[in-house]
Design a protein around this motif. Structure first.
Motif, short mmCIF file in Angstrom:
data_model
loop_
_atom_site.label_atom_id
_atom_site.label_comp_id
_atom_site.label_asym_id
_atom_site.label_seq_id
_atom_site.Cartn_x
_atom_site.Cartn_y
_atom_site.Cartn_z
N SER A 129 0.78 -1.35 -0.08
CA SER A 129 -0.02 -0.12 -0.08
C SER A 129 0.87 1.33 0.19
O SER A 129 0.55 2.39 -0.41
N ASP A 194 -10.39 8.26 5.38
CA ASP A 194 -11.08 7.87 4.16
C ASP A 194 -11.65 9.20 3.30
O ASP A 194 -12.31 9.29 2.55
N THR A 197 -10.39 8.80 -0.20
CA THR A 197 -10.35 7.65 -1.05
C THR A 197 -10.53 7.67 -2.57
O THR A 197 -11.38 8.41 -3.06
N ILE A 224 -1.49 7.09 1.16
CA ILE A 224 -2.58 5.92 1.49
C ILE A 224 -3.25 6.15 2.94
O ILE A 224 -4.30 5.53 3.00
N GLU A 225 -2.71 6.62 3.87
CA GLU A 225 -3.44 6.74 5.32
C GLU A 225 -4.58 7.60 5.10
O GLU A 225 -5.54 7.50 6.08
N GLY A 227 -6.41 7.42 2.56
CA GLY A 227 -7.25 6.65 1.45
C GLY A 227 -7.01 6.85 0.00
O GLY A 227 -7.56 6.25 -0.62
N ARG A 394 1.15 3.53 10.59
CA ARG A 394 -0.14 3.19 11.14
C ARG A 394 0.08 2.86 12.90
O ARG A 394 0.79 2.20 13.15
N PHE A 396 -3.02 1.23 13.84
CA PHE A 396 -4.23 0.42 14.16
C PHE A 396 -4.25 -0.68 15.31
O PHE A 396 -3.04 -1.09 15.58
N ARG A 399 -1.34 -3.40 15.04
CA ARG A 399 -0.27 -3.05 14.10
C ARG A 399 1.17 -3.42 14.28
O ARG A 399 1.74 -3.84 13.78
N ASP B 17 -9.53 -2.39 9.40
CA ASP B 17 -8.26 -2.31 8.79
C ASP B 17 -7.83 -3.81 8.37
O ASP B 17 -8.19 -4.77 9.11
N ASN B 80 -15.17 2.93 5.12
CA ASN B 80 -13.63 2.62 4.90
C ASN B 80 -13.25 1.26 5.45
O ASN B 80 -12.21 1.08 5.89
N CYS B 83 -9.38 -0.81 5.03
CA CYS B 83 -8.19 0.24 5.14
C CYS B 83 -6.92 -0.24 5.40
O CYS B 83 -6.78 -1.46 6.10
N GLY B 84 -5.81 0.34 5.12
CA GLY B 84 -4.45 -0.12 5.63
C GLY B 84 -3.75 -0.83 4.53
O GLY B 84 -3.86 -0.56 3.21
N SER B 85 -2.83 -1.89 4.96
CA SER B 85 -2.18 -2.46 4.15
C SER B 85 -2.87 -3.12 2.92
O SER B 85 -3.97 -3.62 2.81
N ALA B 108 -11.77 0.84 1.45
CA ALA B 108 -10.71 1.47 0.98
C ALA B 108 -10.26 0.81 -0.25
O ALA B 108 -10.57 -0.33 -0.71
#
Lengths: 432, 186
Positions: A129, A194, A197, A224-225, A227, A394, A396, A399, B17, B80, B83-85, B108
């Motif tokens: 990504s 998003d 996007t 990409i973060e 979107g 990231r 999340f 993660r 995600d 969304n 999302c992410g990878s 995403a």
């Protein structure tokens, strides 16, 4: 109506006079990049679909960087690198950068820049990504999955929806306490994860013009973060200089027309901005460092495609010079080239490597490492209720490893300042 | 393609995600080896924080115990989703676990492409927020012709956006089948 740089590059790639946003077009791909996580399944799909005797569409247009799970005892991870090695050998691929050899580079997005693959005006797809990072050099670059990559590997073509563009202009000169990471966190806070996007993010303005290439890559990296499909910065003298240090290459430059159409345009004065963090558990959960100052941390991490470039270590060194870290701090350069530059680059007469080592940081060889957690023996991986402040991209849930851990994203200046105090700290405390 | 799809709902929230769909430490397994690839089903959605797993109550794992397949085949999400990878292992893991479709407000880009081009799960878009109206375990039915989602458990019906440009790829079963049918590749 004028066109944006992204629309112009896609029109050229689609061999069309002009393209319009939302239109689906078939693109001719200039470079396909893959790595040890998504390469093996991509190769498998390609073999299944095109047959055992299939040929790669153009072996000079495929770059393979093992980088994700390198320094691990995990047997399945090792097997994935074996698959890449065998594939590269079988098809005589010139751009395979093998683990355990002098050709090993490390994190693909930074290595792509350092090995001269980021050619302005071209179209790059990658099975990651953060492939959008390469857009800092004025090319279209974006991430795809294994099936799309396998299709490209066999045909050199892929469909894509032409994105609408969003423009960010950063005026004024960057203050010493601010980095590109703070700028992209500012955008994330405003647009959310998003907010862009299927869009292209375009960056310009005085602050961008005076930024070195590695710093520009932080902006496009985290497109990409938000979107976005791609992030892009028009090529200039700095782009040319960076490229020409690696190789002599002819390329076509594209620029957005002054009357190009944007979904929205955003202007910032960088001297009005301040250091930011993204709080757990989303990159858009932003706040000023000041507001979270004093938060106790258990780990600091400076690494990855986002925050493990030589520019990031130059920032961190300014603060870590002649000081000791209070919290375990991991320095994991993105590439072997960055690691070499850390040995050569000095601050106040001391190499960056020595500065970090004397400060008590743990250093590890280049790879993606704990940015995405990785196998359980990965250096710097978060455990239990770790509270991490990191220069990565990231935060999340889970993660960086443990699902119970919390991750704050910040600039290398902010991470270094926090490492000294053991609590989240505004870098201005150390920059006088 | 089945014109109707029936199954039990598994409800998640916004911004699910790909690290939650399939945590990174599991990405080392083969996707093509029949036995090994079952692990993707086993670990599907294992990265979701327990309190958000299976709304509205939470603490309802997608996969129970040692199983490799889920009792839920329609995943409901918010905005969304995915999302992410870029990992294609994410929609693959959902498919291995037995999921057939996702219904979310938005996706995403890469997850959406992967779902469609790989032919793993059908990514439907709802026209409104629905994850607060459907409960994990509700019986659902998706109608491809009328683009609607019916909650059989409470009788409520929701509109879905037409699949549009990607419908031919979904109907073909993925990008390669689509390209073969349209003569792009042999």
């Amino acid at each position: 109506m004028g066109k944006t740089i992204t629309e112009k590059i896609l029109a050229k790639s689609a061999k069309k006079e002009t393209v319009v946003p939302s239109e689906n077009v078939w693109l001719n791909v200039d470079l396909l990049m893959t790595h040890d996580v998504c390469g093996p399944p991509t190769i498998q799909i390609w073999k299944d679909e095109f047959g055992d005797k299939a040929k790669v569409w153009d072996k000079n247009k495929v770059a393979i960087f093992p980088d994700h799970y390198i320094y691990t005892k995990d047997e399945h991870a090792k097997r994935n690198v074996d698959i890449l090695r065998n594939f590269a050998k079988e098809h005589n691929l010139p751009y395979y950068f093998d683990v355990g050899t002098t050709r090993y580079k490390g994190v693909c997005h930074v290595a792509l820049a350092e090995e001269g693959f980021n050619i302005p005006g071209t179209v790059m797809f990658g099975t990651d990504s953060h492939t959008c990072t390469s857009g800092a050099f004025g090319l279209f670059s974006t991430g795809v999955g294994n099936t799309d990559a396998a299709f490209i590997l066999g045909t050199g073509k892929i469909w894509e929806k032409v994105p609408e563009s969003i423009k960010f202009t950063f005026d004024s000169e960057m203050p010493a306490y601010l980095t590109a990471k703070d700028l992209i966190l500012k955008i994330l806070g405003e647009l959310t994860t998003d907010g862009a996007t299927y869009c292209a993010l375009e960056f310009d303005g005085e602050a961008i013009s005076s930024m070195e290439m590695y710093e520009r890559m932080t902006l496009t990296n985290m497109a990409i973060e938000v979107g976005a499909m791609n992030g892009i910065i028009a090529p200039d003298e700095k782009t040319k200089e960076f490229l020409h240090k690696i190789k002599t290459v002819e390329y076509e430059e594209f620029f957005s027309d002054t009357d190009a159409n944007y979904l929205s345009q955003h202007n910032f004065n960088v001297d009005e901005l301040e250091p930011l963090v993204a709080k757990p558990h989303s990159p858009d959960n932003t706040d000023t460092v000041k507001n979270v100052q004093g938060t106790k941390i258990t780990k600091c991490y400076i690494g990855s495609c986002t925050g493990g470039k030589i520019s990031d270590y130059k920032f961190a060194a300014q603060i870590l010079f002649d000081r000791k870290v209070k919290t375990p701090t991991f320095i994991i350069p993105s590439t072997t080239n960055v690691a070499e530059q850390m040995e050569a680059e000095t601050y106040k007469g001391k190499t960056l490597t020595d500065i970090f080592s004397d400060a008590g940081c743990s250093m590890a060889p280049p790879s993606c490492a704990a940015c995405l957690g990785g196998p359980i023996d990965t250096t710097g991986r978060s455990v239990d209720n770790d509270v991490v402040i990191s220069t990565t991209n990231r935060n999340f849930p889970g993660r960086m490893g443990s699902k119970k851990s919390e991750v704050f994203l910040a600039s290398p200046l902010t991470v270094a300042a926090s490492a000294i105090n053991g609590v989240i700290t505004d870098p201005r405390e150390f920059l006088t | 393609m089945n014109k109707k799809l029936k199954g039990k709902a598994y409800v998640l929230g916004d911004n699910i995600d790909t690290d939650q769909i399939i945590p990174a430490e599991h990405l080392v397994y083969s996707l093509s080896d029949e036995d090994e690839s079952k692990k993707y089903g086993h670990f599907a959605l294992s990265g979701t924080p327990p309190s958000e797993a299976g709304l509205p109550d939470g603490n309802m794992p997608f996969i129970s115990g040692e199983k490799n397949e889920s009792e839920y085949s329609i995943i409901i999400g918010g905005s969304n989703f995915g999302c992410g990878s870029s990992r294609e292992h994410a929609p693959f893991a959902l498919q291995k676990a037995g999921a057939k479709a996702v219904v979310a407000e938005s996706y995403a880009r890469i997850f959406y492409r992967n779902s469609v081009d790989g032919g793993f799960v059908v990514p439907f878009e709802s026209t409104e927020k629905i994850f607060d109206k459907i409960r994990t375990g509700d019986e659902l039915e998706i109608d491809f012709d009328s683009n609607t989602l019916l909650n059989i458990t409470d009788g409520k019906k929701y509109e879905l956006n037409p699949l549009g440009d990607v419908l031919p790829i979904i109907e073909a079963g993925g990008l390669f089948d689509y390209a073969r049918q349209s003569g792009m590749i042999e």
